[in-house]
Scaffold this motif. Structure first.
Motif, PDB file in Angstrom:
ATOM      1  N   ASP A  22      43.099  48.300  41.115  1.00 50.51           N
ATOM      2  CA  ASP A  22      44.232  47.397  41.241  1.00 50.51           C
ATOM      3  C   ASP A  22      43.956  46.166  41.889  1.00 50.51           C
ATOM      4  O   ASP A  22      44.457  45.894  42.962  1.00 50.51           O
ATOM      5  CB  ASP A  22      45.509  48.058  42.104  1.00 50.51           C
ATOM      6  N   THR A  59      50.197  48.731  40.936  1.00 50.15           N
ATOM      7  CA  THR A  59      50.541  48.379  39.810  1.00 50.15           C
ATOM      8  C   THR A  59      50.652  49.730  38.712  1.00 50.15           C
ATOM      9  O   THR A  59      49.974  50.428  38.732  1.00 50.15           O
ATOM     10  CB  THR A  59      49.698  47.245  39.367  1.00 50.15           C
ATOM     11  N   THR A 188      42.233  44.398  47.746  1.00 47.85           N
ATOM     12  CA  THR A 188      43.587  43.927  48.513  1.00 47.85           C
ATOM     13  C   THR A 188      43.411  42.476  48.760  1.00 47.85           C
ATOM     14  O   THR A 188      44.367  41.925  48.634  1.00 47.85           O
ATOM     15  CB  THR A 188      43.128  44.954  50.029  1.00 47.85           C
ATOM     16  N   ARG A 191      44.649  40.837  45.453  1.00 46.66           N
ATOM     17  CA  ARG A 191      45.846  40.698  45.333  1.00 46.66           C
ATOM     18  C   ARG A 191      46.580  39.789  46.299  1.00 46.66           C
ATOM     19  O   ARG A 191      47.515  38.891  46.066  1.00 46.66           O
ATOM     20  CB  ARG A 191      46.534  41.952  45.630  1.00 46.66           C
ATOM     21  N   SER A 192      46.019  39.407  47.515  1.00 48.57           N
ATOM     22  CA  SER A 192      46.395  38.783  48.498  1.00 48.57           C
ATOM     23  C   SER A 192      46.325  37.202  48.274  1.00 48.57           C
ATOM     24  O   SER A 192      47.089  36.642  48.378  1.00 48.57           O
ATOM     25  CB  SER A 192      45.946  38.912  49.881  1.00 48.57           C
ATOM     26  N   GLY A 195      48.254  36.194  45.201  1.00 45.60           N
ATOM     27  CA  GLY A 195      49.740  36.044  45.452  1.00 45.60           C
ATOM     28  C   GLY A 195      50.254  35.058  46.356  1.00 45.60           C
ATOM     29  O   GLY A 195      51.442  34.637  46.512  1.00 45.60           O
ATOM     30  N   ILE A 218      44.805  39.061  34.057  1.00 46.21           N
ATOM     31  CA  ILE A 218      45.504  38.662  35.174  1.00 46.21           C
ATOM     32  C   ILE A 218      46.328  37.526  34.972  1.00 46.21           C
ATOM     33  O   ILE A 218      47.525  37.071  35.399  1.00 46.21           O
ATOM     34  CB  ILE A 218      44.852  38.728  36.467  1.00 46.21           C
ATOM     35  N   TYR A 224      50.214  39.952  40.247  1.00 48.50           N
ATOM     36  CA  TYR A 224      49.996  39.725  41.525  1.00 48.50           C
ATOM     37  C   TYR A 224      50.381  38.313  41.922  1.00 48.50           C
ATOM     38  O   TYR A 224      49.820  37.639  42.933  1.00 48.50           O
ATOM     39  CB  TYR A 224      48.571  39.810  42.005  1.00 48.50           C
TER      40      TYR A 224
END
Length: 231
Positions: A22, A59, A188, A191-192, A195, A218, A224
């Motif tokens: 993810d 997700t 992680t 995604r951070s 986002g 994506i 994200y």
């Protein structure tokens, strides 16, 4: 069968690399390649979890599955195993291994591939000591990152440790360690960054961590927190 010079290397066994993916990233692919080559596996199956019990949110499975299929399009030694996506309720590795072993029979080598962080928390998995009844276990060491564990795992594993070259001589029950080059990719962190940072800046930072088709997916779907962009 792989030929190296005049020697023939018999590839056998299935590697199982589970996770939420993810998103799936190049670190996952690098670990799978290292396991494939170290243990002379016939293939590595990526096993995406539908509802991992240790994570509060992931997700949707269909999106993670699409990204995984895109990442493996040009990888003939890798494939997706959708078994856990078809199961209702929380995802437990013990159930997955029982099902795969039942299908393959007792004599075919299975290798459960774990990252160092998974090995550290291995004792928290459901029926963790029974997992070796169904598969061998291969623990990945990233270069420069020593493996951490706890006494209960170490004591249990000690009698099962074998050299990497011997792992697939066993159908199950053996444990070996293998190494891969250092890789900074982290789902992680991806995604951070996607986002919280403007799209072009985020993609410059994580672009090398993602297979290009996954990065494009994506961006196109605004995952994200991203906005659609160009590459």
């Amino acid at each position: 069968m792989l030929e190296i010079g005049s020697a023939r290397v018999v590839r056998q066994g299935i590697g199982l690399l589970g996770g939420t993916f993810d998103p799936v990233h190049n670190g996952h692919l690098a670990a799978a390649r290292a396991a494939l080559e170290t243990f002379n596996l016939g293939c590595v199956e990526f096993v995406p979890a539908r509802a991992p019990w240790q994570k509060a949110f992931v997700t949707p499975a269909r999106i993670r599955l699409e990204m995984l299929k895109l990442a493996l399009e040009d990888e003939p030694d890798f494939r997706v195993n959708e078994l856990e996506l078809l199961r209702s309720g929380p995802t437990y590795t013990i159930d997955t291994l029982e099902a795969i072993r039942s299908r393959l029979g007792p004599g075919y080598p299975l290798v459960l591939i774990l990252g160092g962080d998974q090995w550290l928390n291995f004792h928290t998995w459901r029926s963790w000591q029974r997992l070796a009844d169904y598969a061998n276990i291969a623990v990945c060491e990233r270069a420069g990152e020593p493996i951490r564990t706890n006494p209960s795992i170490e004591s249990w594993a000690a009698a099962r440790r074998v050299e990497a070259k011997e792992l697939t001589r066993h159908a199950s029950g053996a444990i070996a360690f293998f190494s891969m080059p250092s890789h900074k990719a982290s789902a992680t962190a991806i995604r951070s960054m996607l986002g919280t940072q403007p799209f072009p800046d985020a993609m410059r930072r994580v672009g090398d961590w993602l297979p290009f088709p996954v990065a494009a997916y994506i961006a196109a779907h605004g995952l994200y927190g991203t906005r659609s962009g160009r590459f």
